[in-house]
Structure formats: C-alpha cells, structure tokens
Design a protein around this motif. Structure first.
Motif, PDB file in Angstrom:
ATOM      1  N   PRO A   1     -12.411  -1.549   1.365  1.00  0.00           N
ATOM      2  CA  PRO A   1     -11.300  -2.630   1.045  1.00  0.00           C
ATOM      3  C   PRO A   1     -12.062  -4.125   0.471  1.00  0.00           C
ATOM      4  N   SER A   2     -11.411  -4.651  -0.481  1.00  0.00           N
ATOM      5  CA  SER A   2     -11.710  -6.002  -0.900  1.00  0.00           C
ATOM      6  C   SER A   2     -10.955  -6.978  -0.343  1.00  0.00           C
ATOM      7  N   THR A   3     -11.608  -8.142  -0.350  1.00  0.00           N
ATOM      8  CA  THR A   3     -11.005  -9.509   0.385  1.00  0.00           C
ATOM      9  C   THR A   3      -9.584  -9.571  -0.443  1.00  0.00           C
ATOM     10  N   GLN A   4      -8.673  -9.866  -0.035  1.00  0.00           N
ATOM     11  CA  GLN A   4      -7.550 -10.243  -0.266  1.00  0.00           C
ATOM     12  C   GLN A   4      -7.217 -11.684  -0.577  1.00  0.00           C
ATOM     13  N   LEU A   5      -7.107 -12.000  -1.842  1.00  0.00           N
ATOM     14  CA  LEU A   5      -6.921 -13.445  -2.191  1.00  0.00           C
ATOM     15  C   LEU A   5      -5.380 -13.880  -1.780  1.00  0.00           C
TER      16      LEU A   5
ATOM     17  N   ARG B   1      -0.299 -13.497  -4.039  1.00  0.00           N
ATOM     18  CA  ARG B   1      -1.155 -12.261  -3.459  1.00  0.00           C
ATOM     19  C   ARG B   1      -1.311 -11.471  -4.775  1.00  0.00           C
ATOM     20  N   PRO B   2      -2.589 -12.084  -5.514  1.00  0.00           N
ATOM     21  CA  PRO B   2      -2.824 -11.227  -6.728  1.00  0.00           C
ATOM     22  C   PRO B   2      -3.615 -10.096  -6.551  1.00  0.00           C
ATOM     23  N   PHE B   3      -3.139  -8.946  -7.232  1.00  0.00           N
ATOM     24  CA  PHE B   3      -3.928  -7.684  -7.214  1.00  0.00           C
ATOM     25  C   PHE B   3      -5.202  -7.892  -8.043  1.00  0.00           C
ATOM     26  N   TYR B   4      -6.305  -6.958  -7.805  1.00  0.00           N
ATOM     27  CA  TYR B   4      -7.447  -7.021  -8.478  1.00  0.00           C
ATOM     28  C   TYR B   4      -7.280  -6.433 -10.000  1.00  0.00           C
ATOM     29  N   ARG B   5      -7.981  -6.923 -10.977  1.00  0.00           N
ATOM     30  CA  ARG B   5      -7.670  -6.569 -12.219  1.00  0.00           C
ATOM     31  C   ARG B   5      -8.376  -5.268 -12.532  1.00  0.00           C
ATOM     32  N   GLN B   6      -9.585  -5.061 -11.916  1.00  0.00           N
ATOM     33  CA  GLN B   6     -10.417  -3.891 -12.036  1.00  0.00           C
ATOM     34  C   GLN B   6     -10.397  -3.199 -10.831  1.00  0.00           C
ATOM     35  N   PRO B   7      -9.330  -2.497 -10.232  1.00  0.00           N
ATOM     36  CA  PRO B   7      -9.308  -1.713  -8.817  1.00  0.00           C
ATOM     37  C   PRO B   7     -10.459  -0.794  -8.561  1.00  0.00           C
ATOM     38  N   LYS B   8     -11.251  -0.419  -9.860  1.00  0.00           N
ATOM     39  CA  LYS B   8     -12.352   0.512  -9.210  1.00  0.00           C
ATOM     40  C   LYS B   8     -13.622  -0.053  -9.055  1.00  0.00           C
ATOM     41  N   TRP B   9     -13.696  -1.364  -9.290  1.00  0.00           N
ATOM     42  CA  TRP B   9     -15.026  -2.173  -8.881  1.00  0.00           C
ATOM     43  C   TRP B   9     -14.868  -2.465  -7.532  1.00  0.00           C
ATOM     44  N   SER B  10     -16.258  -2.626  -7.033  1.00  0.00           N
ATOM     45  CA  SER B  10     -16.501  -3.206  -5.686  1.00  0.00           C
ATOM     46  C   SER B  10     -16.075  -4.746  -5.644  1.00  0.00           C
ATOM     47  N   GLU B  11     -15.969  -5.320  -4.523  1.00  0.00           N
ATOM     48  CA  GLU B  11     -15.773  -6.865  -4.429  1.00  0.00           C
ATOM     49  C   GLU B  11     -16.842  -7.643  -5.220  1.00  0.00           C
ATOM     50  N   LEU B  12     -18.067  -7.347  -4.970  1.00  0.00           N
ATOM     51  CA  LEU B  12     -19.281  -7.938  -5.168  1.00  0.00           C
ATOM     52  C   LEU B  12     -19.544  -7.749  -7.012  1.00  0.00           C
TER      53      LEU B  12
ATOM     54  N   THR C   1      -5.390   1.687  -8.485  1.00  0.00           N
ATOM     55  CA  THR C   1      -5.374   0.744  -7.348  1.00  0.00           C
ATOM     56  C   THR C   1      -4.972   1.788  -6.051  1.00  0.00           C
ATOM     57  N   ARG C   2      -4.173   2.711  -6.648  1.00  0.00           N
ATOM     58  CA  ARG C   2      -3.667   3.848  -5.233  1.00  0.00           C
ATOM     59  C   ARG C   2      -4.908   4.112  -4.816  1.00  0.00           C
ATOM     60  N   ASN C   3      -5.764   4.857  -5.820  1.00  0.00           N
ATOM     61  CA  ASN C   3      -6.897   5.591  -5.185  1.00  0.00           C
ATOM     62  C   ASN C   3      -7.830   4.544  -4.382  1.00  0.00           C
TER      63      ASN C   3
ATOM     64  N   GLU D   1       0.773  -1.243   0.156  1.00  0.00           N
ATOM     65  CA  GLU D   1       0.125  -0.035  -0.124  1.00  0.00           C
ATOM     66  C   GLU D   1       0.893   1.278  -0.016  1.00  0.00           C
ATOM     67  N   HIS D   2       1.910   1.200   0.744  1.00  0.00           N
ATOM     68  CA  HIS D   2       2.930   2.503   0.895  1.00  0.00           C
ATOM     69  C   HIS D   2       3.438   2.647  -0.642  1.00  0.00           C
ATOM     70  N   CYS D   3       3.937   1.593  -1.115  1.00  0.00           N
ATOM     71  CA  CYS D   3       4.515   1.905  -2.469  1.00  0.00           C
ATOM     72  C   CYS D   3       3.531   2.412  -3.421  1.00  0.00           C
ATOM     73  N   PHE D   4       2.306   2.023  -3.533  1.00  0.00           N
ATOM     74  CA  PHE D   4       1.120   2.735  -4.367  1.00  0.00           C
ATOM     75  C   PHE D   4       1.041   4.353  -4.026  1.00  0.00           C
ATOM     76  N   PHE D   5       1.021   4.319  -2.846  1.00  0.00           N
ATOM     77  CA  PHE D   5       1.144   5.877  -2.186  1.00  0.00           C
ATOM     78  C   PHE D   5       2.236   6.641  -2.600  1.00  0.00           C
TER      79      PHE D   5
END
Length: 365
Positions: free
Chosen positions: A221-225, A236-247, A212-214, A124-128
């Motif tokens: 937060p979304s569940t971390q896989l 620890r894969p990142f989400y492909r669509q970071p603007k989407w909600s988890e659902l 992803t940073r935003n 998270e700090h890296c993205f920040f």
C-alpha cells in the motif's frame, strides 16, 4: 450526475443481465442433451453442460457484482459524509496557541479509526466488485461469441481486449469464425464496444480502474493522502499512477510534466470518482449486454455459423485434488434431511445439468 442516477443506471444494467440469465435458464435442454438444444452434437454432453452452466452463472454474477459495486460506492459516500461532519466539528472545537497545536488538536478530535476504515474499505470493495464485473462479462462474451479459447474459467478482461484487437485487425487465428463469414461479423459486433471504452467514460478509465484494483489487491500500500479543503471537508484523492510505488510517485513526474506532487494525485473527491466509474461501467455493460442478446439470437437461428467449441472447458473431471482444509471451530449439530429445496430457476439449471436425484450417476459413467 448524482449518486442516485449512477445507482439507477447500475441497477438497470444488472436487471438486464439477470433477465438474460433467466432467459438462458429457460432455454436449457432438460432432456439430457447437455447445454442448449442447438448445441447438441458439437461436443459431449458433460462438457456442454459445464460450459452452459458457467455461462449462466457468469451473466448473473456480473449483474450481482455490478449491484455490489454501486452499493459499496454509496457506502463510501455515506462514510465520507460522516467523516466530513466530524472534521468540520473538529475545526470549530480545535484549541491551541500555535498553528501546530491547533492542527494536533484538530486531528485528535477528528480522527476515528472505525469511521476511516469504513470509508477506505468501501472504496476498496467497490474496485474489487468492478473488477469482477469485467472478468465475468469477459467469460460470458467468450462463450456467447463461440471463441475457440482454451479454458474459459481463466478468461479475464485482458483476454477480451486481445480478442477484440485481433478481430478488428482481421486476424486469421483459428479461434475466430472464418474471415468474411456471418459468424465473424457477429463476433466483431459482439465485442466491438471493448475497443472503444472512452465512448462510455473519460480517457483510460478502464485501464485506471483495473490498475487501481490490482494495486489495492496485490501490491504494497501507499500512504493515503488527506486534504483539508476550504469548506472543512477531507478530500481523499486516488493516485494518478496506481502501478507506481509510493517513492516513484514522489520522485518522477506524471504525463511528461515537470514534477509536482500535486500531479501525482487525482484531486477529485473519491466518492465522485467511484460514482463516475460505476456509471461508466454500467454504460459499457449495458451495451455489451445488448450485443450478447443479439449474438445469442443470431447463433440460435443459424447454429452453423459459429459452432460451440468444447475446447472452452479444459477437463470434465477436476484436475486438482480437493483441499484437506477442515475449517475452524466445532461442527454444529445438523438436522437429518434427505432433500434440498431450490428456487425454480436453480432447480431447472441443475436438472438440465443432470445433477439431481439419480441423474447424477450419469456423470460417473
């Protein structure tokens, strides 16, 4: 490319920015004119001093943020390696008769909240820090390019992308140098790389990084896989669509494909993704830094081609009253002193801004 090579590229880019920042400090007008000698006359000295100081701090700050991004990417990798070692040890130590019992035993042995937090927070700090790099570079580009924007303090990467798109479309907006002029060509040369970020990384890397940073900063937060790979490490894969909600991620397909949960994630090692982002960021920053130095030299040689707009700074006096927050805890006993010691760089910067000794009175006249 290895982590060490990514760090080296980030270090080289940060050093270039810091060297340019030092060059700017050396060129400051310390005679009281405000800003740089060739800016004199374009606005009042206080406004020019504020813009010049913000430029110097933005350039140096971008270098600092890039170094911090590389450092936290390295910290994430180290934390992941430690977690992987614990995971592999737990695989061999797990006990149980049924697969579920062995899985429960594995997670009981492998999970350590502090170790997991170290890995997650470093990412998270890296993205920040990567976001800070782009926004600080954006402010520097606005000032160096002489764009007549209002309030450079509010400039971010989105505004630079808009300016670059308008310039390439031959916009006649008043914030640019006149069409067909040398100044217009210099401005386009300066921010041209913003139009083609994929020259420095894979498709949409800037968009994905910023989203992803935003998302990490502003959204739920979304569940971390966590994916246990065949070699016993945890991906620890990142989400492909970071603007989407988890659902939304669970329900809708990405990129127009038939829905498959595996398409919702970037199945790449998180440490490799961060190293790659730092490497791409260092590459575009290096290109933009070369452009900043070239544009600055051109403007300095021919100041009339792009004038320095005082409108870049909204107001000399702060527009908001200082907060009344008193802090927490007791105030330590402070020794009596009547002087402050600065390094030569900051001393020259503050002297040029007339905020040392009796010179500060000029700000209130």
């Amino acid at each position: 490319m290895s982590e060490a090579e990514s760090t080296q590229r980030a270090t080289a880019a940060a050093e270039m920015l810091n060297a340019f920042s030092n060059q700017l400090v050396d060129e400051l007008d310390v005679t009281g004119g405000g800003g740089f000698p060739w800016w004199n006359g374009y606005s009042d000295w206080k406004t020019l001093a504020l813009i010049a100081d913000y430029l110097i701090q933005s350039v140096a700050g971008a270098g600092d943020a890039l170094s911090a991004a590389a450092f936290t990417a390295s910290e994430h990798r180290q934390a992941v390696l430690e977690d992987d070692a614990a995971s592999q040890a737990a695989i061999h130590a797990a006990v149980g008769i049924t697969p579920q019992q062995r899985m429960d035993s594995y997670f009981a042995l492998a999970h350590d909240r502090t170790r997991v937090l170290r890995a997650d927070l470093a990412a998270e700090h890296c993205f920040f820090h990567m976001g800070r790099v782009l926004d600080r570079v954006a402010a520097a580009l606005v000032i160096i390019g002489g764009f007549a924007v209002k309030d450079v303090v509010m400039t971010d990467w989105t505004q630079i992308e808009t300016l670059a798109a308008d310039l390439s479309a031959s916009s006649a907006k008043q914030c640019f140098a006149p069409l067909g002029s040398l100044g217009r060509r210099w401005q386009l040369d300066l921010i041209g790389p913003v139009l083609d970020p994929e020259e420095f990384g894979p498709a949409d890397w800037v968009v994905w990084m910023r989203e992803t940073r935003n998302s990490m900063t502003h959204r739920a937060p979304s569940t971390q896989l966590r994916v246990l790979t065949e070699d016993g490490s945890l991906m620890r894969p990142f989400y492909r669509q970071p603007k989407w909600s988890e659902l939304q991620t669970m329900v809708y397909p990405t990129r127009g494909e038939k829905h498959d949960l595996t398409n919702a994630f970037l199945f790449k090692c998180s440490q490799d993704v961060l190293d790659g982002l730092v490497r791409s960021l260092a590459a575009i920053v290096t290109e933009l830094a070369h452009g900043m130095k070239a544009c600055w030299a051109r403007r300095k040689a021919m100041p009339g081609e792009i004038i320095q707009h005082g409108s870049q700074w909204r107001s000399v006096q702060p527009t908001a009253i200082a907060e009344r927050f008193p802090g927490y805890g007791q105030t330590p006993q402070m020794p009596a002193f009547d002087a402050a010691v600065f390094n030569p760089r900051d001393a020259r910067r503050l002297r040029a801004a007339r905020v040392t000794d009796n010179n500060i009175r000029a700000w209130h006249s």
